[in-house]
Design a protein around this motif. Structure first.
Motif, short mmCIF file in Angstrom:
data_model
loop_
_atom_site.label_atom_id
_atom_site.label_comp_id
_atom_site.label_asym_id
_atom_site.label_seq_id
_atom_site.Cartn_x
_atom_site.Cartn_y
_atom_site.Cartn_z
N SER A 152 6.15 10.52 -6.24
CA SER A 152 4.99 9.78 -5.73
C SER A 152 3.79 9.89 -6.65
O SER A 152 2.92 9.03 -6.62
CB SER A 152 4.58 10.30 -4.36
OG SER A 152 5.69 10.49 -3.56
N TYR A 153 3.73 10.96 -7.44
CA TYR A 153 2.58 11.14 -8.32
C TYR A 153 2.81 10.52 -9.69
O TYR A 153 1.87 10.40 -10.49
CB TYR A 153 2.27 12.63 -8.51
CG TYR A 153 1.96 13.39 -7.24
CD1 TYR A 153 1.56 12.73 -6.08
CD2 TYR A 153 2.06 14.77 -7.20
CE1 TYR A 153 1.28 13.43 -4.93
CE2 TYR A 153 1.77 15.49 -6.05
CZ TYR A 153 1.39 14.80 -4.91
OH TYR A 153 1.11 15.50 -3.76
N GLY B 220 12.98 8.43 2.16
CA GLY B 220 11.65 8.66 2.72
C GLY B 220 10.55 8.28 1.76
O GLY B 220 9.50 8.91 1.73
N LEU B 221 10.78 7.26 0.95
CA LEU B 221 9.75 6.77 0.04
C LEU B 221 9.25 5.43 0.56
O LEU B 221 10.05 4.57 0.95
CB LEU B 221 10.31 6.63 -1.38
CG LEU B 221 10.64 7.95 -2.09
CD1 LEU B 221 11.42 7.69 -3.38
CD2 LEU B 221 9.38 8.74 -2.40
N LYS C 101 5.33 11.81 -15.97
CA LYS C 101 6.68 11.55 -15.45
C LYS C 101 7.36 12.83 -14.96
O LYS C 101 8.22 12.77 -14.08
CB LYS C 101 7.55 10.89 -16.53
CG LYS C 101 7.22 9.42 -16.78
CD LYS C 101 7.64 8.54 -15.59
CE LYS C 101 7.56 7.06 -15.92
NZ LYS C 101 7.91 6.22 -14.74
N GLU C 102 7.00 13.98 -15.55
CA GLU C 102 7.63 15.24 -15.13
C GLU C 102 6.88 15.81 -13.95
O GLU C 102 6.18 16.83 -14.05
CB GLU C 102 7.64 16.24 -16.29
CG GLU C 102 8.87 16.10 -17.14
CD GLU C 102 9.18 17.33 -17.97
OE1 GLU C 102 8.33 18.22 -18.07
OE2 GLU C 102 10.28 17.38 -18.51
N CYS C 103 6.98 15.13 -12.83
CA CYS C 103 6.24 15.53 -11.64
C CYS C 103 6.94 14.93 -10.42
O CYS C 103 8.04 14.41 -10.53
CB CYS C 103 4.78 15.04 -11.74
SG CYS C 103 4.63 13.26 -11.92
N GLU C 104 6.29 15.05 -9.28
CA GLU C 104 6.83 14.46 -8.06
C GLU C 104 6.88 12.94 -8.23
O GLU C 104 6.01 12.35 -8.86
CB GLU C 104 5.93 14.82 -6.88
CG GLU C 104 5.83 16.31 -6.56
CD GLU C 104 4.78 17.05 -7.38
OE1 GLU C 104 4.48 16.62 -8.53
OE2 GLU C 104 4.25 18.05 -6.89
N TYR D 122 15.30 11.27 -7.34
CA TYR D 122 13.83 11.36 -7.42
C TYR D 122 13.32 11.59 -8.85
O TYR D 122 12.25 12.15 -9.04
CB TYR D 122 13.29 12.48 -6.52
CG TYR D 122 13.50 12.27 -5.04
CD1 TYR D 122 12.57 11.54 -4.29
CD2 TYR D 122 14.60 12.80 -4.40
CE1 TYR D 122 12.75 11.36 -2.93
CE2 TYR D 122 14.79 12.61 -3.03
CZ TYR D 122 13.86 11.89 -2.30
OH TYR D 122 14.03 11.70 -0.95
N ASP D 123 14.10 11.17 -9.85
CA ASP D 123 13.61 11.30 -11.23
C ASP D 123 12.71 10.11 -11.52
O ASP D 123 13.18 8.96 -11.56
CB ASP D 123 14.80 11.33 -12.20
CG ASP D 123 14.34 11.57 -13.63
OD1 ASP D 123 13.13 11.42 -13.91
OD2 ASP D 123 15.19 11.90 -14.47
N PRO D 124 11.41 10.37 -11.75
CA PRO D 124 10.47 9.25 -11.91
C PRO D 124 10.68 8.41 -13.16
O PRO D 124 9.98 7.42 -13.34
CB PRO D 124 9.09 9.94 -11.97
CG PRO D 124 9.31 11.30 -11.41
CD PRO D 124 10.73 11.66 -11.75
N GLU E 288 0.84 -1.20 0.00
CA GLU E 288 0.00 0.00 0.00
C GLU E 288 0.88 1.25 0.00
O GLU E 288 1.74 1.42 0.86
CB GLU E 288 -0.92 0.01 1.23
CG GLU E 288 -2.13 -0.89 1.03
CD GLU E 288 -2.96 -1.06 2.31
OE1 GLU E 288 -2.77 -0.30 3.27
OE2 GLU E 288 -3.81 -1.97 2.31
#
Lengths: 302, 421
Positions: free
Chosen positions: B312-313, B194-195, B307-310, B264-266, B180
């Protein structure tokens, strides 16, 4: 000087010490009648807050204003995905407005790292998800140093929900950089499985207290109870709460810290929070000085 | 069109002349054949991907059957199995036939639809698997990929039900309660960043359960994108007992590790997540010794804004079709028999794709093949990819091998490294 403060890992011992020393000079200001310095006149600091945090926001706001910076508060509540514009578009907007520094609070870990790709100014992490909160660690270190006179060799116990705590992560990194010895304490469910070797782990608060110079209590959210991290608030409090009998186990000189906001009666008893040992109100005051130092140094103030 | 591949090396063997006529390999010279100078090129049976996301219908801004087919052909593929997590979900005969028809129209690779196991991928009610099996799309692989068929009773029934038409359930092994909010591999790096962690045990527990279920009901099971050393051991033991289980590994799990999440690069966010060096080593050994049967790309195109976002999103997934063979070459070197088996022969067998993964030395074999120049080193440039999306984790990496030509039933889909249409 570093350009961004995204993580306490961005700070080596010299840089961290310079920030703490600068903060001490800033603190001397607050005793004066005119609390303002012209250092950042004409510079723009944006407070970009995706999460409600009045205390952190006003602390940064006060810090920037005392340095004479122009402050823009940009409250972007709600996730960038569900509504409104993306972080990238917001970043480009701030860039166009000429932000010299962006102070960001965000519920997603790593958001400051992403932001730093899209703005030319400095990025200061004011708390990102369950990752870090480096200025909190700096103000905690500042508080320890001013109360106890040193950081090197200090024994610091960080107690509670280490797993979800950005305060704990930043403190472990910064304190170990500055020579303190950190022990994290909590129920095993709230201690990460693969914690860095920068901290010791204990599940027994009573055993750790007598040998601690500092005990830092973390806020424990009662929601964690629903997710089976612990059975009940009562059991948590009994095993890991700092009450008066436990306070007596600390050495005479030891201090009690809390990043706030507190759950009185849960992780900390009211008598402990209000005792002379507690530095909780002091931490808030020191927060402004430390954030002044960070903004001043990152923006190359003169 | 007939072709003569002059001086080609079939699976690394001595140079020979290979004729293609009437859609098959010919052992006799053919008059008027177009001559391709294949000196230095290696012929492989056309690659077969049992795990591709083509995004159509629903997310045509990320990929279409047409753009995905072009990416596949350029990557040396002659067949791809299109995953069911489209919008609408491929859980009816109508949707799988639509995807199948779009694949025929694109005409660059055989697009074999995979059907959903449950209605809407919701994990509650079995989809009409029989209708999809008997549709024009002739579905044989069923998967709720993206979601795990977590309900053990439903999984048991699905495994049993598809026996009637020699189907196979391809499981995305992820215990949902243990993952989850999960963002990356649970370990030292996730703690530092912290992920929320995605523990290896969430995959291993489902594979362990499913091999026992498959054994109990005597069914075939296919395990998607195996990512952990522990999963390899579960599979090894099951295979030793004779359980009919096959498994795939992705190129990215053979190469990349969780350390890449540090910025943190998604583009490095994928599900299952990138694991540790120890897992990568175990997966490589498992592919070599056959515990893992195939390399599958899990080609997962995503639009830029996803992909160009946080972190987690961001949506999980990475492009794979155009870089799979170069990555396998870089990891294992020119072990052509191994590559042909793991990337063509075995996947064709698992997917029941007759005519793919055939023996190129035999006259009459359908001419599904690809020609590779192993001497070329290329830098991956996202802008050059044929996929509609750009989410490759290999940007800037230098990889060996260039796909020079691909043939689908004797017709060139790629010549001189370019798609013919």
């Amino acid at each position: 000087m570093i350009k961004h403060l995204r993580s306490a890992a961005d700070l080596d011992a010299d840089t961290a010490t310079l920030i703490l020393d600068t903060a001490a000079e800033m603190a001397a200001l607050s005793g004066r009648e005119v609390k303002k310095l012209p250092a950042l006149r004409g510079r723009t600091v944006v407070n970009l807050f995706y999460e409600d945090s009045t205390r952190t926001r006003i602390s940064f706001e006060a810090a920037a204003k005392r340095l004479s910076a122009d402050v823009i508060n940009f409250s972007a509540k709600g996730s960038s995905v569900s509504k409104g514009e993306s972080l990238k578009d917001t970043a480009l907007t701030l860039q166009a407005m000429g932000a010299d520094a962006v102070v960001i609070r965000h519920s997603a870990s790593g958001a400051p790292h992403r932001l730093a790709n899209w703005v030319e100014g400095s990025v200061v992490n004011a708390g990102d998800g369950t990752h870090e909160h480096p200025t909190q660690a700096l103000l905690d270190a500042y508080t320890m140093r001013s109360r106890l006179g040193r950081l090197d060799g200090l024994k610091v116990a960080i107690v509670g929900d280490v797993l979800h705590s950005r305060v704990a992560r930043s403190n472990i990194l910064l304190l170990s950089t500055l020579g303190a010895r950190v022990t994290v304490v909590g129920p095993p469910t709230l201690i990460p499985l693969d914690l860095t070797d920068k901290a010791q782990v204990s599940y027994d608060l009573d055993a750790v207290l007598p040998d601690s110079d500092v005990v830092m209590m973390l806020r424990v959210q009662t929601e964690r109870m629903q997710d089976s991290y612990f059975p009940s608030a009562r059991e948590y409090s009994r095993r890991y709460g700092l009450d008066v009998p436990r306070l007596r186990k600390l050495p005479e000189h030891a201090i009690v810290m809390h990043p706030g906001p507190m759950n009185r009666g849960m992780e900390i008893a009211p008598e402990v929070a209000d005792s002379p040992r507690s530095t909780i109100v002091e931490q808030v005051a020191n927060g402004v000085s430390v954030r002044m130092a960070v903004l001043y140094l990152l923006l190359g103030g003169k | 069109m007939a072709y003569l591949l002059k001086g080609v090396s079939i699976l690394g063997a001595s140079p020979t002349d290979l004729y293609i006529a009437d859609g098959v390999i010919s052992d006799k010279p053919v008059d008027g054949a177009e001559v391709i100078d294949a000196a230095g090129l290696v012929a492989l049976p056309g690659l077969v991907d049992v795990h591709t996301h083509l995004r159509e219908p629903g997310r045509e801004d990320a990929e279409t059957v047409d753009t995905g087919s072009r990416a596949a052909a350029l990557g040396g593929y002659t067949a791809v199995c299109a995953m069911a997590n489209t919008s609408p979900v491929a859980d009816t005969a109508g949707v799988v036939e639509q995807v199948w028809r779009l694949g025929r129209e694109a005409g660059l690779v055989d697009v074999q639809p995979i059907g959903a196991v449950t209605v809407g991928l919701a994990g509650k009610q079995m989809a009409e698997l029989g209708a999809m099996a008997t549709s024009a799309a002739n579905v044989r692989i069923f998967s709720d990929d993206g979601f795990c068929v977590a309900d053990p009773k439903l999984m048991r029934r699905a495994l049993e039900y598809v026996k009637a038409f020699d189907g196979v359930i391809a499981q995305h092994a992820e215990e949902p309660r243990l993952t989850e909010g999960a963002q990356m591999h649970e370990g030292e790096v996730s703690t530092r960043l912290g992920l929320t962690g995605w523990p290896a045990v969430a995959e291993e527990a489902i594979i362990a359960r499913d091999v026992l279920l498959a054994e109990h009901v005597g069914s075939r099971l296919h395990v998607c994108h195996v990512s952990t050393a522990g999963s390899v051991e579960v599979l090894r033991q099951a295979k030793a007992r004779g359980v009919r289980v096959t498994a795939e590994v992705t190129p990215h799990h053979l190469l990349l590790t969780d350390e890449l999440a540090a910025g943190y690069d998604p583009v490095f966010k994928v599900n299952p997540p990138l694991r540790t060096r120890k897992d990568v080593e175990a997966l490589r050994r498992a592919l070599l010794d056959g515990v893992i049967d195939v390399v599958a790309t899990d080609h997962a195109p995503h639009a830029v804004q996803d992909k160009e976002c946080e972190w987690s999103y961001a949506r999980p997934g990475m492009l794979g079709l155009e870089t799979a063979l170069p990555i396998v070459l870089s990891v294992f070197g020119p072990q052509w028999d191994l590559i042909a088996d793991r990337m063509s022969i075995a996947p064709a067998r698992i997917a029941g794709l007759d005519g793919h993964g055939g023996d190129l030395t035999k006259a009459g074999t359908p001419a599904n093949l690809t020609l590779v120049d192993p001497s070329v080193q290329r830098v991956v440039d996202p802008a050059e990819l044929a996929s509609r999306s750009r989410n490759t984790p290999y940007a800037g990496m230098t990889l060996p091998g260039r796909i020079v030509a691909t043939f689908l039933r004797g017709e060139a889909t790629v010549l001189d490294g370019k798609a013919v249409k």
